[in-house]
Each structure stands twice: as C-alpha cells, then as structure tokens.
Design an enzyme around this catalytic site. Structure first.
Site, mmCIF file in Angstrom:
data_model
loop_
_atom_site.group_PDB
_atom_site.id
_atom_site.type_symbol
_atom_site.label_atom_id
_atom_site.label_comp_id
_atom_site.label_asym_id
_atom_site.label_seq_id
_atom_site.Cartn_x
_atom_site.Cartn_y
_atom_site.Cartn_z
ATOM 1 N N SER A 64 4.292 -11.287 -13.041
ATOM 2 C CA SER A 64 3.416 -10.116 -12.978
ATOM 3 C C SER A 64 2.251 -10.237 -13.953
ATOM 4 O O SER A 64 2.341 -10.913 -14.983
ATOM 5 C CB SER A 64 4.197 -8.839 -13.316
ATOM 6 O OG SER A 64 5.257 -8.642 -12.407
HETATM 7 N N1 SAH Z 1 9.706 -9.554 -13.420
HETATM 8 C C1 SAH Z 1 9.152 -10.813 -12.968
HETATM 9 C C2 SAH Z 1 8.230 -10.643 -11.769
HETATM 10 C C3 SAH Z 1 8.874 -11.247 -10.627
HETATM 11 S S1 SAH Z 1 8.143 -11.074 -9.026
HETATM 12 C C4 SAH Z 1 8.476 -11.569 -14.098
HETATM 13 O O1 SAH Z 1 8.361 -11.021 -15.187
HETATM 14 O O2 SAH Z 1 8.091 -12.730 -13.897
HETATM 15 C C5 SAH Z 1 9.476 -10.251 -8.203
HETATM 16 C C6 SAH Z 1 10.798 -10.958 -8.157
HETATM 17 O O3 SAH Z 1 11.694 -10.100 -7.444
HETATM 18 C C7 SAH Z 1 10.790 -12.284 -7.392
HETATM 19 O O4 SAH Z 1 11.282 -13.284 -8.226
HETATM 20 C C8 SAH Z 1 11.716 -12.019 -6.209
HETATM 21 O O5 SAH Z 1 12.476 -13.158 -5.834
HETATM 22 C C9 SAH Z 1 12.595 -10.905 -6.749
HETATM 23 N N2 SAH Z 1 13.283 -10.104 -5.741
HETATM 24 C C10 SAH Z 1 12.807 -9.611 -4.559
HETATM 25 N N3 SAH Z 1 13.770 -8.936 -3.897
HETATM 26 C C11 SAH Z 1 14.887 -8.967 -4.697
HETATM 27 C C12 SAH Z 1 16.226 -8.475 -4.566
HETATM 28 N N4 SAH Z 1 16.651 -7.813 -3.479
HETATM 29 N N5 SAH Z 1 17.084 -8.698 -5.577
HETATM 30 C C13 SAH Z 1 16.709 -9.382 -6.690
HETATM 31 N N6 SAH Z 1 15.478 -9.891 -6.854
HETATM 32 C C14 SAH Z 1 14.575 -9.700 -5.877
#
Ligand code: SAH
Length: 216
Positions: A64
C-alpha cells in the site's frame, strides 16, 4: 539489508510529506519513521521506496501507499497491547507499522508466497508480536476473537459480515468498501448487535478475494 543514512533521510522526508497531507497521530508517524520500507520491496524498487506510492510485490499484489498505511493506522487509534487482526498481510509493511505502535498483530494472507515472505521478514525485524496465518481472511480468526481492532487492506465489494462479529464491543474496524474504487469505512461495534458506520475518503486497493492460493 542495510538501512543507510541516505535511506533514513529519504524516510524523514516521506514522513514530513505524509504529515503535510493531514496525518497527525505521532505514534503512526514515529513508527513509519523507524521502519525501513525499502526492506519490503524488490531490489528494483529500492530507489523508489520513499516515494508516497504503492508498488508491485509478489503474486500480482501491491504494498500500500504510505499515506494509505498512515491513514488506516491513524483511524484505528491504537493503544499499546491492543489486539489487532489484519486481513491482507501482503509485504508485511502495514503489520510491522502496527507492531511498532505497540499492537499485538494477527495477520492473515491468502497467497502462500507472500505469507512466507512476510513471516521471514517479521523474524528478521525481530517482531515476535506479529503472528502470521495462511488462510482465507473472509473467515477471520474465530479462535482468537474478539479483537480490539480489525484492519482490512484489500478492497471488499461489501462489508465483510463475518469479520465485524469478531470485534470487541467498543472495538473499531477500518475497511475499504467498493468495487474498483473503495470508500474507506470505519465501523464501531456499539453493542452485541449494533454497529455504527462512518464513511471516509476514497482509495484504491487490490481486491479482497475468496479462498487461498498455494505456492507455485
Ligand atoms: N497490508 C499489505 C497490503 C497488501 S495488498 C502491505 O502492507 O503490504 C492486499 C493483500 O490482501 C494481498 O496480499 C492479497 O493477497 C490479500 N488478500 C486478498 N484477499 C484476501 C483474503 N480473503 N484473505 C487474506 N488475504 C487476502
């Protein structure tokens, strides 16, 4: 991995710019000032780690934008020792910021590659207050519920109902809701059955998807 004076200087500038964009909570700003964001990115993006931008990570996901991390973290009003469940570990950056703010973090990721990457990173950074789970975040972590705080870092088409029931009464959840563009939504559990909802500004996240994806 090295955190040089140059990185530290760039990071200080990034924190100043986030402050200028309206983030006031000093615990958020201090945590982000301590954490080397370039550790979480591919070598190819190292030079850009301290720009206020999202970048690609493994499995077609993104880390993000720093402003978004600061915004969600500030809305949660974290106090030391609070239990926080994060859905969407991704690179592990957001979970690390919450840990440096004093939270005990339970973070869930559906992509096995990212789960391993983040888990190793938390070890390297010596952040044992973060526990990592390879699961479908839609279900949350009923065995550790209720939580003081919940943060969703993927864009949910609708408010995830399973998750709000894993909040303590008085607890807060921050979740981006919508398809394509998401409205950042703050939920407060006001009683066993009642929830207050406040809509904040718009953001863009990768989608909140069902199920898990194993290692290739
Ligand atoms: N918080 C992260 C941002 C990640 S982007 C950071 O600081 O880098 C969003 C993430 O959510 C992705 O890695 C994606 O794989 C995950 N995601 C999407 N749907 C999900 C689910 N049902 N359960 C767990 N993770 C999920």
């Amino acid at each position: 991995m090295q955190d040089s004076y140059r990185h530290k200087g760039l990071r200080r500038r990034l924190i100043e710019s986030i402050k200028a964009k309206g983030i006031k909570d000093s615990t958020v700003l201090e945590a982000m000032n301590k954490l080397p964001r370039h550790f979480f990115l591919d070598k190819a993006f190292e030079e850009l780690a301290y720009e206020d931008k999202a970048f690609p990570i493994a499995a077609n996901q993104t880390i993000s934008q720093p402003f978004t991390v600061a915004f969600q973290s500030e809305q949660l009003r974290i106090k030391p020792k609070m239990s926080v469940m994060e859905i969407g570990t991704g690179s592990g950056y957001q979970a690390s910021v919450l840990a440096l703010m004093g939270a005990r973090v339970y973070t869930i990721e559906r992509q096995e590659d990212l789960y391993h990457f983040a888990n190793n990173m938390f070890k390297k950074l010596n952040l044992p207050q973060i526990r990592t789970y390879f699961r479908d975040g839609y279900k949350g972590l009923p065995e550790f519920a209720p939580f003081d705080r919940i943060i969703v870092t993927a864009g949910a088409a609708d408010l995830p109902k399973e998750l709000i029931h894993q909040l303590k009464i008085g607890g807060l959840m921050i979740v981006p809701v919508g398809e394509g563009v998401q409205t950042m939504t703050l939920i407060k559990r006001t009683s066993e059955k009642e929830f207050a909802r406040k809509e904040l500004q718009e953001f863009r996240f990768v989608p909140f998807l069902k199920g898990t994806v194993g290692r290739k």
